[in-house]
Design a protein around this motif. Structure first.
Motif, mmCIF file in Angstrom:
data_model
loop_
_atom_site.group_PDB
_atom_site.id
_atom_site.type_symbol
_atom_site.label_atom_id
_atom_site.label_comp_id
_atom_site.label_asym_id
_atom_site.label_seq_id
_atom_site.Cartn_x
_atom_site.Cartn_y
_atom_site.Cartn_z
ATOM 1 N N GLU A 1 52.246 -30.246 140.454
ATOM 2 C CA GLU A 1 50.990 -29.205 139.711
ATOM 3 C C GLU A 1 50.075 -30.317 138.990
ATOM 4 N N SER A 2 49.898 -32.394 139.388
ATOM 5 C CA SER A 2 49.191 -32.616 138.604
ATOM 6 C C SER A 2 48.197 -32.102 140.038
ATOM 7 N N CYS A 3 47.204 -32.158 139.409
ATOM 8 C CA CYS A 3 45.302 -31.809 140.354
ATOM 9 C C CYS A 3 45.045 -33.221 140.591
ATOM 10 N N GLY A 4 45.047 -33.697 140.079
ATOM 11 C CA GLY A 4 45.029 -35.671 140.700
ATOM 12 C C GLY A 4 43.429 -36.116 140.947
ATOM 13 N N ALA A 5 42.493 -35.060 139.884
ATOM 14 C CA ALA A 5 41.323 -35.527 139.692
ATOM 15 C C ALA A 5 41.209 -36.946 138.610
ATOM 16 N N CYS A 6 42.259 -37.473 137.914
ATOM 17 C CA CYS A 6 42.424 -38.994 136.900
ATOM 18 C C CYS A 6 43.750 -39.736 137.470
ATOM 19 N N SER A 7 43.812 -40.965 137.554
ATOM 20 C CA SER A 7 44.612 -41.729 137.781
ATOM 21 C C SER A 7 45.605 -41.877 137.269
ATOM 22 N N CYS B 1 46.795 -39.427 134.969
ATOM 23 C CA CYS B 1 47.730 -38.659 135.736
ATOM 24 C C CYS B 1 48.227 -38.659 137.184
ATOM 25 N N ARG B 2 47.427 -38.487 137.961
ATOM 26 C CA ARG B 2 48.197 -38.907 139.399
ATOM 27 C C ARG B 2 48.712 -39.826 139.975
ATOM 28 N N ILE B 3 48.753 -40.917 139.641
ATOM 29 C CA ILE B 3 49.560 -41.897 139.535
ATOM 30 C C ILE B 3 50.844 -42.439 138.727
ATOM 31 N N ALA C 1 44.616 -41.586 127.764
ATOM 32 C CA ALA C 1 43.562 -41.724 129.187
ATOM 33 C C ALA C 1 43.105 -40.690 130.148
ATOM 34 N N SER C 2 44.600 -39.776 129.747
ATOM 35 C CA SER C 2 44.267 -38.407 131.307
ATOM 36 C C SER C 2 43.360 -37.792 130.694
ATOM 37 N N LEU C 3 42.525 -37.107 131.599
ATOM 38 C CA LEU C 3 40.855 -36.079 131.467
ATOM 39 C C LEU C 3 41.550 -34.950 131.000
ATOM 40 N N CYS C 4 42.350 -33.911 130.951
ATOM 41 C CA CYS C 4 42.693 -32.456 130.390
ATOM 42 C C CYS C 4 44.238 -32.634 129.642
HETATM 43 S S1 SF4 Z 1 45.020 -34.862 133.631
HETATM 44 FE FE1 SF4 Z 1 44.076 -35.251 135.096
HETATM 45 S S2 SF4 Z 1 44.938 -35.107 136.794
HETATM 46 FE FE2 SF4 Z 1 46.587 -34.778 135.538
HETATM 47 S S3 SF4 Z 1 45.671 -32.265 135.742
HETATM 48 FE FE3 SF4 Z 1 43.734 -32.803 134.366
HETATM 49 S S4 SF4 Z 1 42.229 -32.959 135.530
HETATM 50 FE FE4 SF4 Z 1 44.303 -33.533 136.679
#
Ligand code: SF4
Length: 351
Positions: free
Chosen positions: A283-289, A291-293, A322-325
């Motif tokens: 479910e990670s949207c991948g917009a920030c590294s 969380c994505r990685i 450091a995750s965006l959301c």
């Molecule tokens: S933390 Fe970053 S990658 Fe994860 S859901 Fe939020 S914006 Fe998307």
């Protein structure tokens, strides 16, 4: 009297031209279906709450964003908008709107993160449902750069009762700093699964026994997940925690949508751990590294046989800070609370 976060949002947008109020019906937490029930069974109340919120903020336009997997809720809301428009309670178009708002029903983007308010706004603008950095906050620059108030469906459904009976009456429910009630959804493992309205501050154990009737077949809860996959876990022996955001946070959990999923001895805690990481990576949207990685790395560690290893602490800290959301930030906390609920079998993940 305590002021609620949604009153703060209304205050921030009040009197600003072009304000939009969005009802967030993109209920994505597995185990939670309170918003679906409200939209399906009482769409009139949801729309009345949205119209009152629009009136309070001076907004001429309201939107209900409905989770794409809820076709019945979408149909019921559309019928109700049609009826209310014919009755003259809602405006026929945005141009004609005034004290009576124009209301649209929009289908969600079909992902968990799209329920986060900035991701929800991106979806409404036709973009991918990914979170955006804050500030700017939606009440300053939201949908198409207009001041935007996002409230969830359950919040708005409470507004007509509060307007009819007064804020003081509502505030008599609950506890001093967290007033009112919460719809709690109990999973199928309970003897009496379903949605129940509980006063904030009710001990979680009382909800399990008085409302849920304990577990089916006399089972004992070993752990209880509250607030969805990223909410958190409580040990079955520590359910005297009051149902409030503050008390749950002290135990590493979060109130979220207040769905409760019970686990008994038949559930393997390592399978639960893998499930959290799989959910997070999917479910990670991948917009920030971070969380994505981080979610993919966490999943690989959870699937491995050697435990998380020394570097996990750094990974958890990076994701948490450091995750965006809130999605990425909550994953390590949810894993930590699971580890604490299960004790020695998962203690290597308690970081
Ligand atoms: S933390 Fe970053 S990658 Fe994860 S859901 Fe939020 S914006 Fe998307």
């Amino acid at each position: 009297m305590p002021v609620s976060p949604w009153a703060d949002k209304w205050d921030a947008a009040v009197g600003r031209p072009d304000t939009v109020v969005v009802a967030n019906g993109d209920e994505g937490d597995p185990g939670s279906y309170a918003d679906r029930l409200l939209m399906e069974e009482d769409p009139e109340r949801v729309l009345a709450g949205l119209a009152l919120a629009c009136f309070a903020c001076g907004a001429r336009r309201g939107i209900v964003l409905v989770r794409s997997e809820y076709p019945k809720a979408m149909a019921r809301l559309r019928q109700e908008v049609e009826r209310a428009t014919e009755a003259g309670d809602l405006a026929l178009s945005a141009e004609e709107a005034g004290p009576r708002p124009f209301v649209e029903i929009v289908e969600g983007a079909g992902s968990y993160v799209a329920g986060e308010e900035t991701a929800l706004i991106a979806r409404l603008e036709g973009a991918r449902g990914c979170a955006r950095p804050r500030p700017p906050y939606p009440t300053d620059h939201g949908l198409w750069d207009m001041p935007t108030v996002v409230n969830n469906v359950e919040t708005l459904a409470a507004v007509p009762w509060i307007v009819a009976h007064g804020g003081a009456s509502y505030a008599r429910r609950g506890v001093p700093h967290e007033t009112g009630t919460k719809l709690v959804c109990l999973s199928e493992r309970f003897a009496r699964p379903g949605a129940y309205e509980a006063e904030l501050g009710t001990p979680v154990g009382e909800i399990v026994t008085r409302f849920g009737g304990g577990l089916k077949d006399g089972g004992e809860p070993v752990a209880l997940q509250i607030g969805g996959p990223l909410g958190g876990f409580l040990a079955g022996t520590a359910l005297d925690v009051p149902l409030t955001t503050a008390a749950l946070a002290e135990h590493g959990a979060a109130l979220g949508h207040a769905g409760m999923v019970a686990f008994d001895t038949a559930v393997d805690p390592h399978a639960l751990l893998r499930h959290i990481w799989e959910f997070a990576a999917d479910e990670s949207c991948g917009a920030c590294s971070p969380c994505r990685i981080g979610t993919r790395r966490g999943l690989a560690l959870a699937r491995g046989r050697t435990g998380p290893g020394e570097s996990y602490e750094q990974l958890a800290r990076l994701m948490g800070e450091a995750s965006l959301c809130a999605f990425g930030r909550r994953v390590p906390a949810a894993v930590r609370s699971l580890a604490r609920a299960y004790g020695p079998s998962l203690e290597a993940w308690d970081r």
